[in-house]
Design an enzyme around this catalytic site. Structure first.
Site, mmCIF file in Angstrom:
data_model
loop_
_atom_site.group_PDB
_atom_site.id
_atom_site.type_symbol
_atom_site.label_atom_id
_atom_site.label_comp_id
_atom_site.label_asym_id
_atom_site.label_seq_id
_atom_site.Cartn_x
_atom_site.Cartn_y
_atom_site.Cartn_z
ATOM 1 N N SER A 144 -4.582 -8.383 -51.869
ATOM 2 C CA SER A 144 -4.374 -9.559 -53.037
ATOM 3 C C SER A 144 -5.653 -9.966 -53.155
ATOM 4 O O SER A 144 -6.681 -10.336 -52.076
ATOM 5 C CB SER A 144 -3.072 -10.316 -52.732
ATOM 6 N N TYR A 157 0.819 -16.541 -46.989
ATOM 7 C CA TYR A 157 0.649 -15.405 -47.744
ATOM 8 C C TYR A 157 -0.915 -14.971 -47.662
ATOM 9 O O TYR A 157 -1.302 -13.753 -47.361
ATOM 10 C CB TYR A 157 0.873 -15.384 -49.111
#
Length: 185
Positions: A144, A157
Site C-alpha cells: 500500500s 494499517y
C-alpha cells in the site's frame, strides 16, 4: 498479462480472493489462461466466483484458507500441489485495515492487524517457498502507499504495510539467488 500463452498451464494461488483486489486478480489470471487457486476465509464467496469462472471455461479451485493459521495455509498449498502438481505464482493479498486514533485503539486491534497483514503474508510465503523454488516462481505481496507514508489515525494499517514492504525488499534479494522473484505491489 496480455498473452494467454504466457499464463497457460501456470498455477497461481491468490489469498483474499473472495472480494476486492483478490477477486479481480483471480478473474484476470483465469482469463489469461492460468489455473487459479482461490483462497479466503469465506468459502461460499469463493465458490460463487469459481463457478462463474469455471462455467466460462477457466480452471479454478476454491479453498477455504485462514492466513492467520499456518496449518490452514499449508493445507491449502498442499491441496493445490495435489490438484495441479506445481505452483508458479503466489499472491499474498489477504488483508484488511484497522483505523482509529492511537489513543482509542486497543493493543488487540494492532495484534489482529499484524496477524493478518504481516503474519498472514509470512505464513503464505513460508508454505509456498519450496514450490516456488521448484518452479522458479514469483511471490507477489500486495502493499500500500501507506507502506511509505502514514496518515493520522492509520498507524496500525500503515505499520503492517511498512513491514510487508521491508519483507518484500529482503526477499527480492534472497529469492533472486534461488532463481525466484518477488514483487511488491
Amino acid at each position: 498479462m496480455t498473452s494467454k500463452g504466457q499464463w497457460s498451464e501456470k498455477v497461481v494461488l491468490i489469498t483474499g480472493a473472495s472480494a476486492g483486489i483478490g477477486a479481480a486478480l483471480s478473474e484476470i489470471f483465469a482469463k489469461q489462461g492460468a489455473k487459479v487457486a482461490l483462497t479466503a476465509r469465506r468459502l461460499e464467496r469463493l465458490e460463487e466466483l469459481s463457478i462463474s469462472l469455471n462455467e466460462q471455461g477457466y480452471q479454478t479451485l476454491p479453498l477455504r484458507c485462514d492466513v492467520t493459521d499456518q496449518e490452514s495455509v499449508q493445507a491449502c498449498i498442499d491441496q493445490v500441489i495435489e490438484h495441479w502438481g506445481h505452483l508458479d505464482v503466489v499472491i499474498a493479498n489477504a488483508g484488511f485495515g484497522v483505523a482509529g486514533a492511537f489513543k482509542r485503539l486497543k493493543v488487540e486491534e494492532y495484534q489482529r492487524q499484524f496477524d493478518t497483514n504481516i503474519f498472514g503474508v509470512i505464513h503464505t510465503l513460508k508454505s509456498a517457498l519450496p514450490h516456488l523454488e521448484n518452479s522458479k516462481g514469483r511471490a507477489v505481496i500486495i502493499g500500500s502507499v501507506n507502506g511509505y507514508v502514514s496518515l493520522s489515525k492509520n498507524s496500525a494499517y500503515a505499520m503492517s504495510k511498512f513491514a510487508v514492504r521491508a519483507l518484500a525488499q529482503s526477499l527480492w534479494i534472497e529469492w533472486a539467488k534461488l532463481g525466484g522473484s518477488t514483487t511488491l505491489i
